[in-house]
Every structure is written in structure tokens, then in C-alpha cells.
Design a protein around this motif. Structure first.
Motif, short mmCIF file in Angstrom:
data_model
loop_
_atom_site.label_atom_id
_atom_site.label_comp_id
_atom_site.label_asym_id
_atom_site.label_seq_id
_atom_site.Cartn_x
_atom_site.Cartn_y
_atom_site.Cartn_z
N ARG A 47 0.85 -1.20 0.00
CA ARG A 47 0.00 0.00 0.00
C ARG A 47 0.88 1.24 0.00
NH1 ARG A 47 -3.17 -0.59 5.33
NH2 ARG A 47 -1.11 -1.36 5.94
N LEU A 48 0.62 2.14 -0.92
CA LEU A 48 1.36 3.38 -0.97
C LEU A 48 1.16 4.14 0.34
CD1 LEU A 48 3.07 5.27 -2.82
CD2 LEU A 48 0.91 6.36 -3.47
N VAL A 57 6.38 16.06 0.56
CA VAL A 57 6.09 14.65 0.82
C VAL A 57 4.67 14.55 1.36
CG1 VAL A 57 7.14 14.72 3.12
CG2 VAL A 57 6.85 12.53 1.96
N THR A 58 3.89 13.67 0.76
CA THR A 58 2.48 13.52 1.11
C THR A 58 2.25 12.22 1.85
OG1 THR A 58 1.85 14.73 -0.89
CG2 THR A 58 0.13 13.43 0.18
N GLN A 59 1.47 12.27 2.90
CA GLN A 59 1.07 11.08 3.64
C GLN A 59 -0.18 10.50 2.99
OE1 GLN A 59 0.67 10.05 8.29
NE2 GLN A 59 -0.67 11.70 7.65
N VAL A 60 -0.02 9.37 2.31
CA VAL A 60 -1.14 8.75 1.62
C VAL A 60 -2.00 7.94 2.60
CG1 VAL A 60 -1.82 7.19 -0.24
CG2 VAL A 60 0.17 8.68 -0.52
N HIS A 194 3.11 4.75 13.29
CA HIS A 194 4.44 4.39 12.80
C HIS A 194 4.98 5.40 11.82
CE1 HIS A 194 4.15 0.54 14.80
NE2 HIS A 194 2.96 0.42 14.28
N ALA A 195 4.25 6.48 11.60
CA ALA A 195 4.72 7.49 10.65
C ALA A 195 6.08 8.06 11.03
CB ALA A 195 3.69 8.59 10.48
#
Length: 223
Positions: A47-48, A57-60, A194-195
Motif C-alpha cells: 500500500r502506498l 512529501v504527502t502522507q497517503v 508508525h509514521a
């Protein structure tokens, strides 16, 4: 029976249940006439999870709350901007007239039996440049034949804990820890975000990227 077999094929019946969980990241940089362009992505078990485009940077996957994520986005943008300015300084001091493409591919795999495998590879202009031997925290030249820049890069990267022991910790502990927390094999998934770990990997990759590009630019791509 034929219909049943076709249905099973469509639904994945009999698929390999021993496939490992994976975390992978691909980060690319193109340097041309002093301009650095960044793009890449991170994927958690297919999963992206994050997408890098330019300085953003984008959090998908929604792994962090908006406030915390905004701070991390700013950290990434600040680093990349500093990196771009450093490259411009290198080019001003030692001009080069061709485009360079550097790619970092890293990640880890967690198998049902609990074993894990981690990797990190760097390519330069489409050719394998260096690889990181995770168990021993050592860099290995992969460029075909004798190459002064690859030898110099290997020597420089082995000097610093950030590009040896710290990187080994990222791949063996942080990366695998992300997968263990997500694994159904461990009983239940962790509720912890977990980011920060994922972004830690991304920033660690950018740090190594900066070292590798800096080495190449400073040596003008020659021995």
C-alpha cells in the motif's frame, strides 16, 4: 468444476500464503545544471504510504494526525531545500555539463517464520553503484570494473556512523519493527503510529543521498 477453478483463479485461491510482508522505498534525484529534482514513494505491505514530489512529501495512509504530519512535511521540505542549495554550491565551484540520476532503493521483508531480510541499493545513471551489506554494516562497490568514484564513495560512507551503524539500525530494527507491528502473525496490530519511523527512514535515505551526490559532484565523476 471449471467455473469453480476459474473463480478461484480470479479470487486468488491457492495463492502463496507464505509471501512476506514488505516495506519498500524508492527515492530518486536528478541533478542537471545545478537544479535538483526529487521524487519517490514508500509502500507498506503493497500500500502506498508516502509520496515525494519536488519538495513536498504527502502522507497517503493516515498514519499521523494533521498537526504532527504538518511538522514532518516542513522538516522534509527544509532538508531538501538545503540539499538543493548545497548542490548549487558544488556546481558553482566545480561545473559539470551533464545530467546525473541517483536512485536509492531500500526496504525490508518479514517472513511468516519470523525471519527478516533488509536491503539498500544505490544506482547512478542506471548502473548499480553501491550496496549496503546490512548484517555487517558495510558498503560494497557494485560498479562494473575499476571506478575511482565508487571506491572513493565506499571509503567515505564507511567513515560515519550515520551511514553504517545508524543505517543498519534503521533497516534491521526500525523497518522490521514496522512490519512486525502490522503483522497478523504476531496476534494483533499495534495501535501506535508508525509514521515517525517511516519518515525516519525517508530522512535517513535523504542524508545518505546527500553524501553520495556530494561525493560524485566534488570529484567531477572521475578518479
Amino acid at each position: 468444476m471449471l467455473r469453480l477453478l476459474l473463480l478461484c483463479g480470479a479470487l486468488g485461491c491457492g495463492a502463496d500464503q507464505e509471501a512476506p510482508l514488505t516495506f519498500t522505498m524508492l527515492q530518486r534525484t536528478r541533478v542537471s545544471k545545478g537544479i535538483s529534482v526529487f521524487w519517490g514513494n514508500a509502500s507498506l505491505d503493497g500500500r502506498l504510504s508516502h509520496l515525494l514530489e519536488g519538495l513536498n512529501v504527502t502522507q497517503v495512509l493516515p498514519l499521523e494526525p494533521p498537526d504532527a504530519w504538518a511538522r514532518r512535511q516542513q522538516d522534509v521540505a527544509t532538508y531538501l531545500l538545503s540539499f538543493s542549495q548545497l548542490v548549487k554550491l558544488f556546481i558553482k565551484e566545480r561545473p559539470i555539463n551533464y545530467t546525473q540520476n541517483l536512485s536509492c532503493h531500500l526496504g525490508c521483508r518479514l517472513f511468516p517464520n519470523g525471519s527478516a531480510h533488509s536491503f539498500y541499493e544505490v544506482t547512478l545513471n542506471g548502473t548499480t553503484f553501491l550496496s549496503f551489506h546490512v548484517p555487517n554494516a558495510t558498503w560494497e562497490r557494485r560498479w562494473p570494473g575499476a571506478h575511482g568514484v565508487a571506491a572513493f564513495a565506499e571509503k567515505e560512507l564507511m567513515k560515519y556512523s550515520k551511514t553504517t551503524q545508524d543505517l543498519q539500525h534503521f533497516l534491521n530494527t526500525t523497518c522490521v519493527g514496522i512490519l512486525r507491528a502490522q503483522s497478523a502473525w504476531t496476534g494483533k496490530q499495534s495501535s501506535r503510529s508508525h509514521a515517525p519511523l517511516v519518515l525516519g527512514l525517508i530522512l535517513g535515505t535523504f542524508a545518505l543521498l546527500g553524501v553520495a551526490v556530494g561525493i560524485f559532484l566534488c570529484t567531477r565523476g572521475s578518479s
